[in-house]
Motif scaffolding. Sequence first.
Motif, mmCIF file in Angstrom:
data_model
loop_
_atom_site.group_PDB
_atom_site.id
_atom_site.type_symbol
_atom_site.label_atom_id
_atom_site.label_comp_id
_atom_site.label_asym_id
_atom_site.label_seq_id
_atom_site.Cartn_x
_atom_site.Cartn_y
_atom_site.Cartn_z
ATOM 1 N N PHE A 4 0.846 -1.186 0.000
ATOM 2 C CA PHE A 4 0.000 0.000 0.000
ATOM 3 C C PHE A 4 0.888 1.246 0.000
ATOM 4 O O PHE A 4 0.724 2.146 -0.814
ATOM 5 N N GLU A 5 1.859 1.270 0.896
ATOM 6 C CA GLU A 5 2.751 2.432 1.005
ATOM 7 C C GLU A 5 3.619 2.589 -0.246
ATOM 8 O O GLU A 5 3.844 3.711 -0.713
ATOM 9 N N LYS A 6 4.088 1.477 -0.801
ATOM 10 C CA LYS A 6 4.881 1.554 -2.035
ATOM 11 C C LYS A 6 4.036 2.135 -3.169
ATOM 12 O O LYS A 6 4.522 2.947 -3.962
ATOM 13 N N ASP A 7 2.775 1.716 -3.255
ATOM 14 C CA ASP A 7 1.886 2.240 -4.288
ATOM 15 C C ASP A 7 1.636 3.735 -4.100
ATOM 16 O O ASP A 7 1.596 4.491 -5.069
ATOM 17 N N ILE A 8 1.471 4.161 -2.853
ATOM 18 C CA ILE A 8 1.269 5.589 -2.578
ATOM 19 C C ILE A 8 2.503 6.374 -3.032
ATOM 20 O O ILE A 8 2.397 7.368 -3.757
ATOM 21 N N THR A 9 3.680 5.911 -2.636
ATOM 22 C CA THR A 9 4.935 6.600 -2.986
ATOM 23 C C THR A 9 5.124 6.680 -4.490
ATOM 24 O O THR A 9 5.431 7.754 -5.033
ATOM 25 N N GLN A 10 4.934 5.558 -5.178
ATOM 26 C CA GLN A 10 5.093 5.540 -6.641
ATOM 27 C C GLN A 10 4.064 6.444 -7.318
ATOM 28 O O GLN A 10 4.379 7.180 -8.252
ATOM 29 N N SER A 11 2.825 6.375 -6.859
ATOM 30 C CA SER A 11 1.763 7.200 -7.439
ATOM 31 C C SER A 11 2.066 8.682 -7.255
ATOM 32 O O SER A 11 1.872 9.480 -8.177
ATOM 33 N N LEU A 12 2.533 9.052 -6.071
ATOM 34 C CA LEU A 12 2.864 10.456 -5.815
ATOM 35 C C LEU A 12 3.954 10.953 -6.756
ATOM 36 O O LEU A 12 3.859 12.067 -7.285
ATOM 37 N N GLU A 13 4.977 10.138 -6.971
ATOM 38 C CA GLU A 13 6.059 10.530 -7.889
ATOM 39 C C GLU A 13 5.516 10.783 -9.291
ATOM 40 O O GLU A 13 5.855 11.768 -9.935
ATOM 41 N N VAL A 14 4.647 9.887 -9.749
ATOM 42 C CA VAL A 14 4.072 10.020 -11.093
ATOM 43 C C VAL A 14 3.171 11.247 -11.175
ATOM 44 O O VAL A 14 3.260 12.043 -12.115
ATOM 45 N N LEU A 15 2.307 11.436 -10.192
ATOM 46 C CA LEU A 15 1.386 12.577 -10.199
ATOM 47 C C LEU A 15 2.139 13.900 -10.149
ATOM 48 O O LEU A 15 1.794 14.849 -10.870
ATOM 49 N N GLN A 16 3.168 13.969 -9.331
ATOM 50 C CA GLN A 16 3.938 15.205 -9.203
ATOM 51 C C GLN A 16 4.700 15.551 -10.469
ATOM 52 O O GLN A 16 5.002 16.714 -10.724
ATOM 53 N N SER A 17 4.988 14.552 -11.293
ATOM 54 C CA SER A 17 5.701 14.805 -12.548
ATOM 55 C C SER A 17 4.743 14.967 -13.736
ATOM 56 O O SER A 17 5.185 15.010 -14.877
ATOM 57 N N GLY A 18 3.444 15.031 -13.464
ATOM 58 C CA GLY A 18 2.468 15.230 -14.538
ATOM 59 C C GLY A 18 2.076 13.964 -15.268
ATOM 60 O O GLY A 18 1.528 14.022 -16.370
ATOM 61 N N GLY A 19 2.318 12.819 -14.655
ATOM 62 C CA GLY A 19 1.998 11.549 -15.286
ATOM 63 C C GLY A 19 0.618 11.024 -14.941
ATOM 64 O O GLY A 19 -0.141 11.645 -14.187
ATOM 65 N N LEU A 20 0.307 9.842 -15.493
ATOM 66 C CA LEU A 20 -0.988 9.188 -15.297
ATOM 67 C C LEU A 20 -0.841 7.923 -14.471
ATOM 68 O O LEU A 20 0.130 7.175 -14.628
ATOM 69 N N ILE A 21 -1.835 7.685 -13.614
ATOM 70 C CA ILE A 21 -1.871 6.449 -12.844
ATOM 71 C C ILE A 21 -3.149 5.682 -13.163
ATOM 72 O O ILE A 21 -4.149 6.267 -13.567
ATOM 73 N N LEU A 22 -3.081 4.387 -12.971
ATOM 74 C CA LEU A 22 -4.234 3.494 -13.051
ATOM 75 C C LEU A 22 -4.456 3.022 -11.623
ATOM 76 O O LEU A 22 -3.542 2.473 -11.004
ATOM 77 N N TYR A 23 -5.657 3.279 -11.073
ATOM 78 C CA TYR A 23 -5.846 3.038 -9.648
ATOM 79 C C TYR A 23 -7.277 2.653 -9.301
ATOM 80 O O TYR A 23 -8.206 2.991 -10.026
ATOM 81 N N PRO A 24 -7.439 1.946 -8.171
ATOM 82 C CA PRO A 24 -8.785 1.577 -7.732
ATOM 83 C C PRO A 24 -9.431 2.771 -7.033
ATOM 84 O O PRO A 24 -8.777 3.485 -6.273
ATOM 85 N N THR A 25 -10.703 2.997 -7.307
ATOM 86 C CA THR A 25 -11.437 4.070 -6.642
ATOM 87 C C THR A 25 -12.537 3.444 -5.792
ATOM 88 O O THR A 25 -12.596 2.228 -5.644
ATOM 89 N N ASP A 26 -13.421 4.267 -5.287
ATOM 90 C CA ASP A 26 -14.552 3.761 -4.505
ATOM 91 C C ASP A 26 -15.653 3.203 -5.403
ATOM 92 O O ASP A 26 -16.647 2.698 -4.917
#
Length: 190
Positions: A5-27
Amino acid sequence: MMDNFEKDITQSLEVLQSGGLILYPTDTVWGIGCDATNETAVRKIFELKQRPASNAMIVLLAEEREVLKYVAAVDLSLFDFLKTMERPTTVVYDGALGLAPNVLNADGSIGIRICREPFCRALIKRFRKPLVSTSANISGQPTAATFSQVGDVIKEGVDYAVHYRRQDETISAPSSVIRWKDGRVSILRP
């Protein structure tokens, strides 16, 4: 589990901060996300989904108070109404503020949902900005309720695909969509 969970958060943050796209589960369903304040990132989602730029997307926030930062005038009684809703509900607000112009509807409104899913909430809180959330599919194709239903074009077109909940085959429907005006609700999508 928490380590991933924490690794996914860290990786996602790096991508989002650099203007990238993530594929992720929502509610609701699996989504493609980006920084909702970054016009270039939002454009990448339209290109990946092969979606007309005239089709607005929704934004996810973690807390009710964040809505006040991104909407000009909010009827606070709406939040009491939302607490009565059993399924996730997106609200179309007039007078969007501080968001990428290409994430808005043509009339300047924006669809916002307060997300209750643990991964999304944690990610949004740590990112400190709203996330775009749009279904993880090519425009006009079936919505991907689970990771296994996400097509290869989408999986290969994002900068990071979250591992959390990939094995979860629970089917959820897209959110309800409402508009709240003068203390009255109009249902746009049941």
